[in-house]
Design an enzyme around this catalytic site. Structure first.
Site: not given
Length: 226
Positions: A10, A83
């Site tokens: 990201h 994550e």
């Protein structure tokens, strides 16, 4: 039949810029992160894609949207691309972690494969869910080219699986800049193959996150800053 996956970290979010542990915490993209997405969109303009898949976290979703800007595909969400849950580490500045959590921090730096923050997710669990979800995606998208937007630690685990097939070599994967791209391929006969990893050549120097990082021990970034 070869299936190709572009794995994308990201764009820069608040935790990357302010240097605290983000983990499963939702954080906003920075202005630099938004600039990174513009360059990422241009990189993917000429890459044919059959599917775009994202972690459920907003910073990954926005990254997937940038990848998808010129393709207009439906963006699929996969929860297991999320994550690592950093437990008591989340929201804490990296500079505080060595003193506040000396044992866990020692594992993070010297034995990442056995890391687990207090009340957090074991690294081994991240390894298991990332390998499982990617193998399922390879079955579901056989013969296609797929972009996957995820996170630094999550992608590190899967790249380690592809490159070394040995969790104890997690540290050898290296750090990825925000919006860095890796390419892996899968076919039924030979399994997984790494084509390239952690490539952020689409970013100009001023848009790099690693170049200004004080805590990240990424050797390439060190060399570039000398």
């Amino acid at each position: 039949m070869v299936t190709r996956f572009y794995l994308v970290r990201h764009a820069e979010a608040e935790g990357n810029a302010k240097e605290f542990f983000q983990g499963s915490t939702e954080t906003l993209l920075t202005e630099k992160g938004k600039q990174q997405l513009q360059y990422l969109s241009e990189r993917f303009r000429i890459i044919p894609l059959d599917a775009v898949i994202s972690s459920p976290f907003g910073r990954a979703r926005q990254t997937a949207e940038a990848i998808n800007l010129h393709h207009k595909l439906p963006i699929l969400t996969e929860y297991d691309l999320r994550e690592i849950n950093g437990g008591d580490w989340e929201g804490r500045p990296w500079t505080e972690l060595p003193e506040a959590f000396p044992e866990a921090y020692a594992d993070w730096t010297d034995a990442m494969w056995r890391f687990q923050a207090p009340n957090g997710e074991p690294m081994g669990q991240v390894w298991n869910r990332m390998t499982a979800v990617m193998e399922r995606l390879a079955r579901d998208h056989k013969g296609q080219t797929v972009a996957v937007a995820s996170h630094g630690c999550a992608l590190r685990n899967f790249l380690c699986f592809v490159e070394f097939c040995d969790m104890e070599r997690l540290a050898d994967v290296g750090w990825a800049d925000n919006t860095a791209v890796s390419l892996v391929e899968y076919d039924d006969e030979s399994g997984w193959r790494l084509i390239f990893k952690n490539d952020a050549s689409h970013l100009p120097k001023e848009c790099s996150t690693l170049r200004r990082s004080h805590w990240c021990r990424y050797e390439t970034a060190k060399e570039e800053n000398t």
